[in-house]
Design an enzyme around this catalytic site. Structure first.
Site, mmCIF file in Angstrom:
data_model
loop_
_atom_site.group_PDB
_atom_site.id
_atom_site.type_symbol
_atom_site.label_atom_id
_atom_site.label_comp_id
_atom_site.label_asym_id
_atom_site.label_seq_id
_atom_site.Cartn_x
_atom_site.Cartn_y
_atom_site.Cartn_z
ATOM 1 C CD GLU A 186 12.732 56.734 3.509
ATOM 2 O OE1 GLU A 186 12.268 57.159 3.339
ATOM 3 O OE2 GLU A 186 13.704 56.350 2.822
ATOM 4 C CG HIS B 163 18.036 61.947 -8.818
ATOM 5 N ND1 HIS B 163 16.279 62.272 -9.059
ATOM 6 C CD2 HIS B 163 17.595 61.389 -7.614
ATOM 7 C CE1 HIS B 163 15.917 61.562 -8.136
ATOM 8 N NE2 HIS B 163 16.642 61.281 -7.528
ATOM 9 C CG HIS B 164 19.253 57.486 -12.615
ATOM 10 N ND1 HIS B 164 20.908 56.614 -13.016
ATOM 11 C CD2 HIS B 164 19.862 58.272 -13.473
ATOM 12 C CE1 HIS B 164 21.278 56.801 -13.998
ATOM 13 N NE2 HIS B 164 21.058 57.953 -14.499
ATOM 14 C CG HIS C 273 18.112 58.917 -1.231
ATOM 15 N ND1 HIS C 273 17.952 59.680 -0.287
ATOM 16 C CD2 HIS C 273 19.854 59.273 -1.188
ATOM 17 C CE1 HIS C 273 18.974 60.751 -0.168
ATOM 18 N NE2 HIS C 273 20.195 60.318 -0.715
ATOM 19 C CD GLU C 274 14.686 56.478 -1.532
ATOM 20 O OE1 GLU C 274 14.817 56.290 -2.676
ATOM 21 O OE2 GLU C 274 14.227 57.457 -0.808
ATOM 22 C CD GLU D 182 16.466 58.800 2.187
ATOM 23 O OE1 GLU D 182 16.488 59.735 2.436
ATOM 24 O OE2 GLU D 182 16.322 57.942 1.476
ATOM 25 C CD GLU E 71 13.680 61.836 2.088
ATOM 26 O OE1 GLU E 71 14.960 62.648 0.925
ATOM 27 O OE2 GLU E 71 13.278 60.899 2.168
HETATM 28 C C1 NOJ Z 1 13.627 60.172 -1.796
HETATM 29 C C2 NOJ Z 1 14.928 61.022 -1.639
HETATM 30 O O1 NOJ Z 1 15.096 60.156 -0.257
HETATM 31 C C3 NOJ Z 1 14.716 62.344 -1.756
HETATM 32 O O2 NOJ Z 1 16.064 62.321 -1.690
HETATM 33 C C4 NOJ Z 1 14.665 62.155 -3.246
HETATM 34 O O3 NOJ Z 1 14.250 63.228 -3.774
HETATM 35 C C5 NOJ Z 1 13.338 61.949 -3.834
HETATM 36 N N1 NOJ Z 1 13.027 60.476 -3.844
HETATM 37 C C6 NOJ Z 1 12.490 61.782 -5.362
HETATM 38 O O4 NOJ Z 1 13.718 60.809 -5.932
HETATM 39 CA CA CA Z 2 14.052 58.954 1.728
#
Ligand code: NOJ
Ligand code: CA
Length: 708
Positions: free
Chosen positions: A169, A406-407, A476-477, A495, A501
């Site tokens: 990132e 969402h996890h 994500h991540e 992501e 964000e």
């Molecule tokens: C990072 C994620 O990229 C984001 O989309 C998410 O809202 C936050 N973590 C919390 O999980």
């Molecule tokens: Ca992120």
């Protein structure tokens, strides 16, 4: 007799030491493989008679064993060719041609250990991998180092992010190869754990441009049961060598023969657009493992999400937490995922035909989820008291909208693996068809890295398990993608780069960011970038001051076309969309699955214009974006159906718009166009244009004027 034997021996010698040359189907790309005098495997890549990769060594080092990189003799050469066209479950185009020439060299050392190096040569690139056949002297083994080299021909312009084991990132730095210095890159991630091991290491996909105008992309395909490859620069020789992300005890990969590494990929073209159109990485992945794919649906979603990022609301319920340092200056205890608020989003989605509603912060655990490195964080089952799980399930169902699960694991992957079966059961029972996972922070098992073999196996295991349960995935991540969405088409997006964000709560993403991502991160697969922010300046919200999105509003629209993903979020607050429903119309209309894609103009770091034809529809969508410089161009619509007149709705920057000074000024124009039309695009600094092109009805033909 003696003469015959000598001549056979001489021939054999010549055969073994001569380069094996393999040309791509159109003969523009050339691979030369050769064992040098020390029995070291080497390869070279030429494109249109120009060397792209100078003779470079190949090999693997095995822990506690002699290196598999020298003393080889060539025992077998296999060549073949392949040409097949396949249809992805979803994608940028309807059909993909997979055409290559293959060379597999079997190498043997004096202790009889064997290594196969397999090359696939395409017109615009090549992939190669190491294969370890079943054999007596190499069974279970540990890779301690990969010796793959990429010897470059000059001090190329390079778009790079630092070689961090745990995150990608970052904003990109554009510099000469010799100027790479990952440590002084101040544009650090501002989130999570940084693990930069060397100032000379960078991540892939890496894009370079030579002084002669060749574009070269280095990456990998089909990253399975191995750790991610980073690139370590030797500045004296302008040469990269593979650097694999280590595990907690410094090992790179644990393998059992027969097995193979991922493909190392070199994509090259003298046209930037061809780099983006290239499907080689997908082609190098295995076909879909999912037989019935009818349940996999490209889609858009809104969500209880951006409101947390801008500090309007919080993930946590009580607001008494101490550990929430994720976003500085953020107020606590304004829970976003309340039954009432989620219903608002469901209503909006139903009204505007948006398929999904993502809800973050629905479950217990956000009080101190971040930066604690603790094992038990979330159970992925228990909702906060003000989130009525069953009521919302029913409400969403009654409105024909799908809630998206969402996890967030907060890096505690052991915890997630223990609980994922129960979590999937909950999803299945309540009609959730997709999940967004997250891996913020340091990984547990402690000492593992996001991009190491252990985590690579975890991400792939989750995708596979979700596929078995007919659930779609947005990770994500995770480690950056390598085309595995061909094999697991339920894996809609990742992501794995610096998303929109960051514009909410950090120094943000510079205007050029979105012109670089398609050439780097997106080479491996779709990104959940979360475009569509209309409220550009964050001082609109109580707790934000100087932060802002570094684009104009209409550039946010154009990103739905230029930033390919089958899962697109309309990321802003619904109240912001309600203020500007005329511009929101583009987000409603734009497709997420395509029959065709035309890269009309492209230069990494500067600009990008793409037109795409919606799947099974006569509609086209065009997105044009620029960096911090204003840009005018003419776009020929010669890709349109010649028999058709189209209504073009043009969402453009207002004349006086500017990403920083006046980002929300836009104009919408509706005109008639056809295949002969050439459109003038005027993009302001940090701006963009989005255009929908739909077949004109008899009424449209009367109502709208021809474009002039
Ligand atoms: C990072 C994620 O990229 C984001 O989309 C998410 O809202 C936050 N973590 C919390 O999980
Ligand atoms: Ca992120």
């Amino acid at each position: 007799m003696k003469n015959i034997i000598i001549s056979i021996l001489l021939n054999l010698w010549a055969w073994a030491s001569l380069a094996q040359v393999l040309e791509s189907p159109n003969r523009q790309l050339k691979l030369s493989f050769q064992l040098n005098a020390a029995g070291e495997p080497t390869y070279q890549v030429d494109f249109k008679q120009k060397t792209v990769i100078k003779s470079s060594k190949l090999g693997i080092e095995i822990k506690n064993q002699p290196s598999l990189s020298q003393g080889f003799s060539l025992v077998k050469i296999d060549t073949s060719s392949f040409d097949q066209t396949w249809a992805p479950v979803w994608g940028e185009v309807k059909n993909i041609r997979n055409q290559y020439k293959e060379l597999a060299v079997t190498l043997q050392q004096s202790d009889n250990r064997r290594l196969i190096i397999r090359f696939r040569v395409y017109d615009e690139g090549l992939g190669f991998r190491y294969e370890f056949p079943e054999q007596a002297n190499l069974k279970h083994f540990i890779v301690s180092n990969e010796k793959t080299e990429f010897n470059l021909t000059g001090d190329h312009k390079t778009f790079w992010i630092p070689g961090d084991y745990d995150t990608n990132e970052y904003t990109y730095t554009t510099s000469k190869l010799s100027e790479i210095n990952a440590e002084i890159s101040q544009k650090f991630t501002e989130i999570g754990t940084k693990t930069i091991f060397s100032p000379n290491a960078v991540q892939t996909p890496l894009l370079m441009k030579t002084a002669e105008g060749l574009y070269i992309n280095l990456h990998e395909a089909a990253l399975v049961n191995y750790s991610a490859m980073q690139l370590m620069l030797d500045k004296t020789n302008l040469s990269f060598s593979a650097h694999l992300v280590p595990d907690a005890v410094g090992n790179k990969a644990y393998l059992i023969a027969p097995c193979h590494t991922p493909w190392r990929t070199v994509i090259v073209s003298d046209k930037a657009a061809n780099i983006l159109a290239n499907k080689m990485i997908l082609n190098l992945n295995e076909p879909s493992k999912i037989q019935n794919t009818a349940w996999i649906k490209p889609q858009k979603m809104v969500g209880v999400w951006w409101e947390m990022h801008v500090g309007k609301s919080t993930w946590d319920y009580a607001g008494t937490q101490s550990g929430e340092t994720y976003f500085a200056n953020k107020p606590h205890g304004r829970h976003g995922a309340t039954t009432e608020n989620v219903k608002r989003y469901i209503d909006f989605a139903a009204k505007h035909q948006i398929e999904g509603v993502l809800v973050e912060g629905w479950n217990v655990g956000w009080e101190d989820w971040f930066g604690q490195w603790k094992e038990e964080v979330f159970d992925f089952l228990t909702p906060y008291p003000d989130f009525n799980f069953s009521e919302l399930t029913q409400y969403a169902q009654s409105k024909g909208v799908k809630l998206v699960m969402h996890h967030e694991t907060s890096g505690s992957v052991t915890n997630y693996e223990r609980r994922i079966d129960e979590a999937i059961k909950l999803m299945k029972q309540n009609g959730y068809e997709a999940v967004k996972t997250g891996y913020v922070g340091k990984i547990i098992p402690r000492g593992e890295h996001h991009d190491g073999q252990w985590m690579v196996n975890h991400y792939n295991r989750v995708a596979e398990k979700l596929a078995q349960n007919q659930i779609m995935l947005d990770a994500h991540e995770p480690v950056r993608p390598t085309g595995l969405h061909r094999t697991y088409p339920n894996w809609l997006a990742c992501e794995a780069a610096r998303g929109n964000e960051f514009n909410a709560w950090s120094s943000g993403n510079p205007p050029e960011h979105e012109t670089i991502l398609p050439f780097t991160r997106l080479m491996g697969g779709p990104m959940d970038y979360t475009p569509g922010i209309f409220q550009i300046k964050m001082n609109h919200y109580d707790v934000r001051k100087k932060e802002q999105v570094h684009t104009t509003l209409t550039k946010q629209l154009a990103l739905y076309v230029t930033m390919y993903s089958p899962l697109q979020m309309a990321a802003d607050l619904i109240e912001n969309y309600e203020q500007k429903l005329d511009a929101f119309q583009f987000i409603k209309d734009v497709a997420v699955d395509w029959d065709d894609t035309k890269i009309l103009e492209a230069e990494p770091g500067d600009y990008l214009t793409i037109a795409r034809k919606a799947k099974n529809k006569e509609e086209w969508y065009l997105g044009a974006i620029t960096d911090e410089n204003a840009r005018n161009s003419m776009i020929k619509l010669d890709f349109l159906n010649p028999k058709q007149t189209y209504v073009a709705t043009i969402y453009a920057d207002a004349k006086d718009a500017h990403w920083e000074k006046n980002p929300m000024a836009y104009q919408i124009q509706t005109v008639l166009v056809n295949q002969k039309t050439a459109l003038r695009l005027n993009l302001v600094a940090g701006g963009g244009t989005a255009i929908s092109l739909k077949p004109a009805s008899a009424e449209d033909l009367k109502k709208w004027k021809n474009y002039k």
